[in-house]
Scaffold this motif. Structure first.
Motif, PDB file in Angstrom:
ATOM      1  N   ILE A   1       0.860  -1.183   0.000  1.00 22.14           N
ATOM      2  CA  ILE A   1       0.000   0.000   0.000  1.00 22.14           C
ATOM      3  C   ILE A   1       0.896   1.232   0.000  1.00 22.14           C
ATOM      4  O   ILE A   1       2.077   1.136   0.312  1.00 22.14           O
ATOM      5  CB  ILE A   1      -0.946   0.025   1.225  1.00 22.14           C
ATOM      6  N   PHE A   2       0.345   2.381  -0.357  1.00 24.49           N
ATOM      7  CA  PHE A   2       1.136   3.613  -0.390  1.00 24.49           C
ATOM      8  C   PHE A   2       1.015   4.282   0.978  1.00 24.49           C
ATOM      9  O   PHE A   2       0.057   5.017   1.247  1.00 24.49           O
ATOM     10  CB  PHE A   2       0.656   4.518  -1.521  1.00 24.49           C
ATOM     11  N   GLY A   3       1.982   3.999   1.837  1.00 21.69           N
ATOM     12  CA  GLY A   3       1.906   4.388   3.250  1.00 21.69           C
ATOM     13  C   GLY A   3       1.828   5.875   3.492  1.00 21.69           C
ATOM     14  O   GLY A   3       1.216   6.314   4.468  1.00 21.69           O
ATOM     15  N   GLY A   4       2.408   6.677   2.591  1.00 23.33           N
ATOM     16  CA  GLY A   4       2.408   8.131   2.791  1.00 23.33           C
ATOM     17  C   GLY A   4       1.112   8.787   2.332  1.00 23.33           C
ATOM     18  O   GLY A   4       0.883   9.961   2.612  1.00 23.33           O
ATOM     19  N   LEU A   5       0.271   8.050   1.619  1.00 25.82           N
ATOM     20  CA  LEU A   5      -1.001   8.611   1.135  1.00 25.82           C
ATOM     21  C   LEU A   5      -2.125   8.193   2.069  1.00 25.82           C
ATOM     22  O   LEU A   5      -2.001   7.231   2.829  1.00 25.82           O
ATOM     23  CB  LEU A   5      -1.304   8.125  -0.288  1.00 25.82           C
TER      24      LEU A   5
ATOM     25  N   LEU B   1      -6.668   5.376  -6.086  1.00 22.62           N
ATOM     26  CA  LEU B   1      -5.658   4.889  -7.033  1.00 22.62           C
ATOM     27  C   LEU B   1      -6.114   3.586  -7.688  1.00 22.62           C
ATOM     28  O   LEU B   1      -5.737   3.292  -8.820  1.00 22.62           O
ATOM     29  CB  LEU B   1      -4.318   4.692  -6.327  1.00 22.62           C
TER      30      LEU B   1
ATOM     31  N   THR C   1      -7.703   3.690 -11.173  1.00 27.43           N
ATOM     32  CA  THR C   1      -6.896   3.866 -12.399  1.00 27.43           C
ATOM     33  C   THR C   1      -7.116   2.720 -13.383  1.00 27.43           C
ATOM     34  O   THR C   1      -7.210   2.930 -14.588  1.00 27.43           O
ATOM     35  CB  THR C   1      -5.388   3.945 -12.041  1.00 27.43           C
TER      36      THR C   1
ATOM     37  N   THR D   1      -1.501  10.128  -8.486  1.00 30.87           N
ATOM     38  CA  THR D   1      -0.809   9.022  -9.154  1.00 30.87           C
ATOM     39  C   THR D   1       0.705   9.203  -9.084  1.00 30.87           C
ATOM     40  O   THR D   1       1.445   8.251  -8.845  1.00 30.87           O
ATOM     41  CB  THR D   1      -1.264   8.942 -10.635  1.00 30.87           C
TER      42      THR D   1
ATOM     43  N   ARG E   1       2.381  10.790  -6.769  1.00 33.00           N
ATOM     44  CA  ARG E   1       2.830  10.525  -5.399  1.00 33.00           C
ATOM     45  C   ARG E   1       2.875   9.010  -5.151  1.00 33.00           C
ATOM     46  O   ARG E   1       3.727   8.513  -4.424  1.00 33.00           O
ATOM     47  CB  ARG E   1       1.930  11.226  -4.383  1.00 33.00           C
ATOM     48  N   ALA E   2       1.950   8.296  -5.780  1.00 31.24           N
ATOM     49  CA  ALA E   2       1.955   6.833  -5.634  1.00 31.24           C
ATOM     50  C   ALA E   2       3.216   6.241  -6.258  1.00 31.24           C
ATOM     51  O   ALA E   2       3.835   5.337  -5.690  1.00 31.24           O
ATOM     52  CB  ALA E   2       0.712   6.237  -6.295  1.00 31.24           C
TER      53      ALA E   2
ATOM     54  N   ARG F   1       6.025   7.747  -6.469  1.00 31.96           N
ATOM     55  CA  ARG F   1       7.131   8.111  -5.569  1.00 31.96           C
ATOM     56  C   ARG F   1       7.195   7.134  -4.392  1.00 31.96           C
ATOM     57  O   ARG F   1       8.259   6.698  -3.986  1.00 31.96           O
ATOM     58  CB  ARG F   1       6.895   9.541  -5.045  1.00 31.96           C
ATOM     59  N   GLU F   2       6.021   6.762  -3.895  1.00 33.14           N
ATOM     60  CA  GLU F   2       5.954   5.874  -2.726  1.00 33.14           C
ATOM     61  C   GLU F   2       6.452   4.471  -3.056  1.00 33.14           C
ATOM     62  O   GLU F   2       7.163   3.857  -2.275  1.00 33.14           O
ATOM     63  CB  GLU F   2       4.505   5.771  -2.242  1.00 33.14           C
TER      64      GLU F   2
END
Lengths: 238, 348
Positions: free
Chosen positions: A89-93, A101, A104, B203, B205-206, B208-209
């Motif tokens: 998962i994208f931990g910073g988001l 996301l 998409t 998207t 930022r994703a 980047r993560e």
């Protein structure tokens, strides 16, 4: 026609071959388990199916269309989603951004809001943490988020790599209950696990892998026979 | 606000996050800018730097891919806008412009149109170069974008057909007041904020993560980076053009290493993850830099006179960058957007 059909698949990393002639099929709305000890090629199989690794030979057909050689992002758009090991998962988001996301890869964008509402219904815990950073969620919540994010893309088939990894027994039960609900909505599910008991009792059919090959195919009925399951999992010498 | 939220893909739109930095920018510009003519020039320069730092935030901040190449787009924007607005008489008679192509020497458009053209040219060139550069990550991306800056510098430095070469282009019309650069900076601020809360920003930022997990969700990393690179190239082109109309001249050296280092420092010190970070970084570096400049010049500040040797300003900014990276790698703002401080006590 089968939803996903793998035929005589050989794959690996560079010169290192990992998979040797894997073949199986899965029908719409069915579940398939893939179990086996560490290092037998389960994750490699999933990565090959979703296009992260290019196979050496064989075919991978989704709904009759050959997807071998396509990019991972194109395969997602064709309706095949992977929930990877370790969730990714994208931990910073935020939780909401993670879910968005997932949109998409969705073909029908007009029903995006409905899809978001639907997953929040299946995973109510995500609603209460909507604005929180995903990295702050517990392991079980992160796993639910990863599954929710994948099903938002409206996949025809969902692949899960070790969904029980690092989760407590109660949380595992919750996750598998939610998977049942996803299957009942018509999505096929492929689960890769080390915990054979968990998957064999859940899936319509389970493949047991050893040394990059499928060694046995068992049904939930077969799995009740402990000895048969042990032999299939560890080999007849054990 | 509800209408903005309903635009496809845009979520988390917060009026506070947008209006906070906008109001601070307006107050800072008016308070400092109207106090003296020299400070007016400093504020105009700060606004140019802010637009440049926003350009970097769009791409570098959101994607996490380092770019030294944005100076090339600023350089291009400055030359386009400078050459398009400098009087025909000056371009035909200046000693530094004897080799200038006649078609360029004979053209003159108004300031606003030239700013727009500069932004478009910056965006188009970034879009084209992005086709190749956006396939790269990490160190390779940093080196390749640095090479782009080197190519642009050497092109303009050595070529007198498309500009004054190593000399200065004279007669570039200056902004007559604070309002035009302030308005442009506010416009850039709104655009970048909307981009950050759109699906493109999310998207990016994703990627980047986790650039391995992103394709598994159907995200085309190269495509989304190319879009962001082109948009940030357009903003960098605008920033370069603004700079030329503040300085009243175009000189290729102004957009090279010093400019690149300074604007990247502003982004890193403030926090690359947000427009609030871009603003804080710009204002901090400009304000401290101005105080240090006055000290270098031996001027008294609030009656206190401290003499600093020449070059102290650059050393201080470099040291601050190192400290910021060590102490708080995500910048002073921690990469977060503006929010009012919460003074409510936690109830037991």
């Amino acid at each position: 026609m089968s939803l996903l059909e793998i035929n005589d698949l050989y794959s690996g990393y560079g010169k290192v071959e990992v998979l040797f002639g894997i073949s199986f099929k899965i029908e719409p709305g069915k579940s398939l388990g893939i179990v086996g000890p560490n290092g037998v090629g389960k994750s490699t199989l999933l990565k090959t199916i979703v296009g992260e690794i290019q196979p050496k030979s064989g075919s991978i057909k989704l709904g009759g269309t050959e997807i071998k050689g396509k990019n991972p992002e194109d395969i997602v758009r064709l309706g095949l989603c992977l929930v990877p090991e370790g969730r990714q998962i994208f931990g910073g988001l935020s939780v909401t951004e993670n879910l968005q996301l997932g949109l998409t890869g969705r073909k029908d964008k007009s029903t995006s809001k409905k899809a978001l509402d639907k997953v929040k219904e299946i995973f109510p815990v995500l609603t209460s943490h909507a604005k929180h950073q995903a990295g702050m969620l517990s392991g079980g919540q992160q796993q639910q988020l990863a599954i929710a994010r994948a099903i938002i893309a409206d996949p025809r088939i969902l692949l899960l790599d070790e969904p029980s990894l690092g989760l407590s027994p109660t949380v595992i039960k919750d996750v598998f209950d939610q998977l049942k609900s996803i299957i009942s909505n018509g999505t096929s599910v492929v689960i890769v696990e080390q915990r054979a008991h968990l998957v064999t009792s859940f899936a319509d059919e389970t493949l047991i892998m050893r040394n990059g090959k499928i060694q046995a195919r068992i049904t939930p009925e077969d799995a009740k026979d402990e000895l048969k399951l042990k032999h299939a999992y560890f080999g007849s010498d054990n | 606000m509800k209408k903005i939220k309903n635009i496809s893909g845009i979520t988390h739109f917060s009026l506070t996050e947008l209006l906070g930095p906008a109001l601070i920018l307006i107050v800072f510009s008016c308070l400092i800018g109207f106090s003296s003519a020299s400070l007016m020039l400093t504020v105009q320069l700060a606004l140019c730097y802010f637009v440049m730092v926003l350009a970097l935030q769009v791409f570098v901040g959101n994607s996490g891919v380092l770019s030294f190449g944005h100076g090339a787009f600023a350089m291009l924007g400055a030359f386009v806008s400078g050459l398009l607005t400098a009087p025909v008489r000056i371009k035909n008679n200046a000693l530094s412009m004897t080799d200038l192509l006649q078609s360029i020497a004979d053209i003159q458009v108004n300031l606003y149109l030239s700013l727009l053209i500069a932004a478009i040219v910056g965006g188009v060139v970034a879009g084209i170069t992005g086709v190749f550069l956006m396939r790269l990550n990490g160190l390779a991306a940093g080196i390749a974008t640095f090479a782009l800056l080197g190519v642009a510098y050497n092109f303009f430095f050595n070529n007198t057909k498309f500009g004054p070469g190593s000399q200065a282009l004279p007669g570039v019309p200056k902004f007559q007041n604070l309002f035009i650069p302030l308005l442009l900076a506010l416009l850039a601020l709104v655009l970048v904020y909307l981009l950050n809360v759109s699906s493109i920003g999310r998207t990016l930022r994703a990627t980047r993560e986790d650039n391995l997990a992103a394709p598994a969700l159907g995200i085309n990393i190269i495509r989304v980076r190319r879009i962001a690179f082109a948009l940030s190239g357009a903003l960098a082109g605008l920033a370069g053009a603004m700079y030329s109309h503040v300085a009243g001249t175009v000189q290729v050296q102004d957009y090279y290493l010093g400019f690149t280092f300074l604007t990247l420092s502003m982004l890193v010190i403030g926090g690359s993850g947000s427009i609030w970070g871009a603003l804080v970084g710009t204002l901090l570096v400009i304000s401290v830099g101005q105080v240090l400049l006055m000290m270098e010049q031996g001027k008294a500040i609030f009656g206190l006179s401290i003499d600093l040797p020449n070059g102290a300003r650059a050393i201080f900014i470099a040291a601050t960058l190192v400290v910021a990276l060590l102490w708080r790698s995500s910048g002073v703002t921690n990469g977060k957007e503006f929010a009012f401080p919460n003074f409510k006590k936690k109830s037991n």
